[in-house]
Scaffold this active site. Sequence first.
Site, PDB file in Angstrom:
ATOM      1  N   ARG A 191      39.196 -20.013   8.578  1.00  0.00           N
ATOM      2  CA  ARG A 191      38.047 -20.800   9.028  1.00  0.00           C
ATOM      3  C   ARG A 191      38.075 -22.179   8.371  1.00  0.00           C
ATOM      4  O   ARG A 191      38.824 -22.405   7.424  1.00  0.00           O
ATOM      5  CB  ARG A 191      36.750 -20.093   8.685  1.00  0.00           C
ATOM      6  CG  ARG A 191      36.524 -19.967   7.185  1.00  0.00           C
ATOM      7  CD  ARG A 191      35.130 -19.444   6.883  1.00  0.00           C
ATOM      8  NE  ARG A 191      34.993 -19.173   5.461  1.00  0.00           N
ATOM      9  CZ  ARG A 191      33.912 -18.659   4.918  1.00  0.00           C
ATOM     10  NH1 ARG A 191      32.880 -18.355   5.641  1.00  0.00           N
ATOM     11  NH2 ARG A 191      33.850 -18.447   3.632  1.00  0.00           N
TER      12      ARG A 191
ATOM     13  N   CYS B 249      40.631 -31.154   9.824  1.00  0.00           N
ATOM     14  CA  CYS B 249      40.749 -32.379   9.039  1.00  0.00           C
ATOM     15  C   CYS B 249      39.462 -33.177   9.240  1.00  0.00           C
ATOM     16  O   CYS B 249      39.125 -33.509  10.381  1.00  0.00           O
ATOM     17  CB  CYS B 249      41.950 -33.173   9.541  1.00  0.00           C
ATOM     18  SG  CYS B 249      41.893 -34.909   9.042  1.00  0.00           S
TER      19      CYS B 249
ATOM     20  N   GLU C 244      29.202 -25.180   3.831  1.00  0.00           N
ATOM     21  CA  GLU C 244      29.864 -25.454   2.557  1.00  0.00           C
ATOM     22  C   GLU C 244      30.939 -26.531   2.709  1.00  0.00           C
ATOM     23  O   GLU C 244      32.115 -26.307   2.400  1.00  0.00           O
ATOM     24  CB  GLU C 244      30.452 -24.181   1.970  1.00  0.00           C
ATOM     25  CG  GLU C 244      29.395 -23.195   1.552  1.00  0.00           C
ATOM     26  CD  GLU C 244      29.927 -22.035   0.717  1.00  0.00           C
ATOM     27  OE1 GLU C 244      31.152 -21.882   0.624  1.00  0.00           O
ATOM     28  OE2 GLU C 244      29.095 -21.302   0.153  1.00  0.00           O
TER      29      GLU C 244
ATOM     30  N   CYS D 162      46.874 -35.114   5.841  1.00  0.00           N
ATOM     31  CA  CYS D 162      47.687 -35.399   7.032  1.00  0.00           C
ATOM     32  C   CYS D 162      47.804 -36.910   7.278  1.00  0.00           C
ATOM     33  O   CYS D 162      47.214 -37.719   6.562  1.00  0.00           O
ATOM     34  CB  CYS D 162      47.069 -34.716   8.249  1.00  0.00           C
ATOM     35  SG  CYS D 162      45.540 -35.512   8.802  1.00  0.00           S
TER      36      CYS D 162
ATOM     37  N   GLU E 107      22.423 -18.948   0.384  1.00  0.00           N
ATOM     38  CA  GLU E 107      23.224 -17.723   0.384  1.00  0.00           C
ATOM     39  C   GLU E 107      23.312 -17.183  -1.028  1.00  0.00           C
ATOM     40  O   GLU E 107      23.444 -17.946  -1.994  1.00  0.00           O
ATOM     41  CB  GLU E 107      24.669 -18.013   0.819  1.00  0.00           C
ATOM     42  CG  GLU E 107      24.877 -18.392   2.247  1.00  0.00           C
ATOM     43  CD  GLU E 107      26.368 -18.636   2.531  1.00  0.00           C
ATOM     44  OE1 GLU E 107      27.225 -18.136   1.776  1.00  0.00           O
ATOM     45  OE2 GLU E 107      26.663 -19.337   3.499  1.00  0.00           O
TER      46      GLU E 107
ATOM     47  N   LYS F 203      34.312  -7.646   5.588  1.00  0.00           N
ATOM     48  CA  LYS F 203      33.697  -6.331   5.814  1.00  0.00           C
ATOM     49  C   LYS F 203      33.330  -5.633   4.512  1.00  0.00           C
ATOM     50  O   LYS F 203      32.493  -4.743   4.498  1.00  0.00           O
ATOM     51  CB  LYS F 203      34.591  -5.458   6.687  1.00  0.00           C
ATOM     52  CG  LYS F 203      35.971  -5.189   6.154  1.00  0.00           C
ATOM     53  CD  LYS F 203      36.763  -4.376   7.177  1.00  0.00           C
ATOM     54  CE  LYS F 203      38.201  -4.176   6.747  1.00  0.00           C
ATOM     55  NZ  LYS F 203      38.969  -5.439   6.645  1.00  0.00           N
TER      56      LYS F 203
ATOM     57  N   HIS G  19      32.109  -7.338   1.950  1.00  0.00           N
ATOM     58  CA  HIS G  19      31.081  -8.158   1.300  1.00  0.00           C
ATOM     59  C   HIS G  19      29.747  -7.473   1.540  1.00  0.00           C
ATOM     60  O   HIS G  19      29.439  -7.083   2.665  1.00  0.00           O
ATOM     61  CB  HIS G  19      31.084  -9.554   1.916  1.00  0.00           C
ATOM     62  CG  HIS G  19      30.313 -10.573   1.143  1.00  0.00           C
ATOM     63  ND1 HIS G  19      28.933 -10.549   1.058  1.00  0.00           N
ATOM     64  CD2 HIS G  19      30.713 -11.644   0.415  1.00  0.00           C
ATOM     65  CE1 HIS G  19      28.539 -11.580   0.309  1.00  0.00           C
ATOM     66  NE2 HIS G  19      29.601 -12.245  -0.089  1.00  0.00           N
TER      67      HIS G  19
END
Length: 666
Positions: free
Chosen positions: A115, A119, A154, A163, A309, A358, A360
Site C-alpha cells: 500500500r 511517488c 499516515e 525516482c 488509531e 488479519k 492485528h
Amino acid sequence: MRRIARLRDRLGVAYGGDYNPEQWPEHVWDEDLALMREAGVSLVSVGIFSWASVEPRPGEYDFGWLDRVLDRLAAGGVAACLATMTASPPPWLTTLHPEMLTVRKDGRAITPGGRQHYCPSSPVYREHAVRLAERVATRYGGHPALALWHVGNEYGNVVPCHCDVSAAAFRRWLAARYGSVAGLNDAWSTRFWAQGYGAFEEVLPPRSPAPFANPAQELDYARFTSDELLACHLAEKEVLDRVTPDVPVTTNFPPSLRPVDQWTWAPHLDVVAYDAYPDPDDDDAVAKVALSYDVMRSLRDGQPWMLMEQAPGAVNWRPRNAAKPPGAMRLWSWQAVAHGADAVMFFQWRQSRGGAEKFHSAMVPHGGPSSRIFGEVRELGRELSAARTLAGARAPRADAALVLDWPSWWALEGPAHPSSEVRFLDAAWACHRPLHDASVACDVVRADGDLSAYRLVVVPNLYLTSPEAGRGLERYVEEGGTLVMGFFSGIVDPCDRVHLGGYPAPFRRMLGLRVEEFHPLPSGGTVPLSRGLGGVWSEEVCLEGAEAVELFAAGALAGRPAVTRHRFGRGTAWYLATRPDRTTMRHLFDRVREEAGVDPVLPGLPETVQARVRQTEDGPRYIVLNHGTEAAEVPLPTPMRDELTGTEPSGLLRLPARGVAVLRPA
Ligand code: GAL
C-alpha cells in the site's frame, strides 16, 4: 474553528475506529451497526483504503456499496470520518503508470501489492487523487453521516521516493530555496569532495552515494519530502474546502513522529490526528507515548486532538506482537484523553479475515462480540460517552516546555557523525521522562517559538540551530527563564555547517562553557559520574563561568564537568554533557523544577500514578491514571468527586491496578 466546534457538539469525545466494510459481505454490516451502537461508537473512519473498490476501472465508479454503508451509519446515529480514499492507488493505475511507483534509494521501484506505494511528486498520482477527492466530496458532501474528512493515511509512513520525477521536483524545490546554483553550492558546502554543481540539472536525490551522502543534501531531501507530501495533502484539501466549506479536514500523523515536519503541517489541519501504537512489551511505552501526545496537543497550541488509531490488543507488524493486558486498553485510552485527546479511535473495527492485518487486533475480534476485548470496548464506550464535558476542554498551558525541531532531528541523524547512536527521540524521551514521571505537564514548542510563558524550557537536543532560534533561547534565559540543554546542541546552522568559535558557539555565553572534544561512549557503555552513571556520550567541557554540578568520575574525562549550571542574566542554563541514567535525571530535574517553581499537577502522587488536567467550562477535571499493577492510594488536596464512579473519596482516592479516575473539585 466553527467547523471543530460543530464536530465537538455532535460527537463529544468521539469513539470508534477504522471501518472497512468492503472486506465483508453485506449481511455482516447489520451486525456491525448493532454492535457499534452497543459499544457506544460515535465515529468511524471509512474508506481509507477503498480506492480500488470505488473506482475499479479508470473513470468507472462504484459508489453503491458506500452509499449503503453511509446510509446505514446515518440511520444508526454513527458519524463518518470519510476518507478521500487516495492512500493506496489501485492496480489499474500503477499498471497504466508504473512511473508513479515509489523508487527506493537504491533505484528499485516498490512493486504494487502492499500500500501507499505512490511517488508524492508524481503529477499522475496527484491528478488522479484530486479527481477522486472531488468525486467523493461532491457525492457525500451533504450526506448526514459525514462529520469529518480523512485525507491520505499516515503521510510520511512511506518509503521516500527517489525516482526521476522526484529528482526534477527536487531541483525545482532547490531553485526556489536557493535562487541560484551558486547559492546551492554554498549551502551544500560542495567544494568538499569535488561536488560543485554547474547547473541544477546535475543535481540528484541522495540515492546511494559512496562512502557518504552530502549531509546537507540528505537534510534538504528530508525537507523536500515533507513538503511534497504536504503538497499532496493540500491539493486534496483545497478541493474539500471548496466543495464542503463547513466540514473539517484532517489526516493522521504516523506513530514515529519523525517523517514530516509537523510544525509546517499543523496550521493546515483543522484538527490534529495521531496514530499511537505503544508496545505492551516495552516498560517505557507509557512514558514514551506521553511525549507524542504532548506533541499532538501542542501542534495547534493546545487545541484538543484526535487519537485516530490505536490497537485494542496486539499489533501485527513487530517481530513479536504482545497483547495488551486486561485493562491496559482502557487505561491507555484515558491517558490520551488526559493529554488532550477529544477522540479515542482504533485500528480497526472488525478484525480482517484475510490480508496482511488479519492478526492485528480489532474492536470486534475474530472470536466475535463475546470476547474480552469487545467487553472492554463496550465498557470504555460507555465511560467516554458519559465524559462529554471533556470534549473541547483544553489543558491549561504547562509551566514546562520541550523544544522539538524536525530539521534538527533529521540533521542530527545524518551520516558520518561522532556517534550514530545519538538519536533525537532517545534524548527527548530521557528529558521528558523525569517530568512525566513526576506528573508535571509539559508542552512542546518550536525552537524559534515564544517561550516567555514557560518557567522551564528543556532542549533535549538542538544539533541544528538558526542564529535567530539561538538568540531566542539565549534571550529566554537572560530574561529569567530556566533552560536545560542536552549535549551536541548548537553545532550546525540550517545548512548543516558548523557554527565556528568553539562548540556550542551559539550557546556558549548562555551556558558559560566551551566543549573541546567529543568522547562518545561505546555502544551500551556507561561512564560513572559523581552521582549515577552517564550513557551514550561524554565530552570535554571547559567551564567559562558555569559551575559543575556533576563530574565524570572515571575514564579520560575523570574530574571534568558532566552536568553544569550557569546563572545567565536573570535566568539559569543547565547543560548535560552526557545522558545521566534515569534516577540521576529524575534527581536533577526535581532540583531544576524546584528552582524554577514548576509543580506536579497534583502533589504527593505515588510513583505509578499519573495525573493531568483539562479545563472544562465548569472547572478543572483531573484525570488520574494508575499505571501500576497494584492498587495505589492517591492523596487528594481538596474534596473531589470521581465522575466515573460518582463517588466522593474523602482525603484519599483508592485506585485499583490500572485504575482511572476523572476528578472534579466537589
Ligand atoms: C497504521 C495504519 C493502519 C493500520 C495500522 C496497524 O499505521 O494507518 O492502516 O495498518 O497501522 O497497526
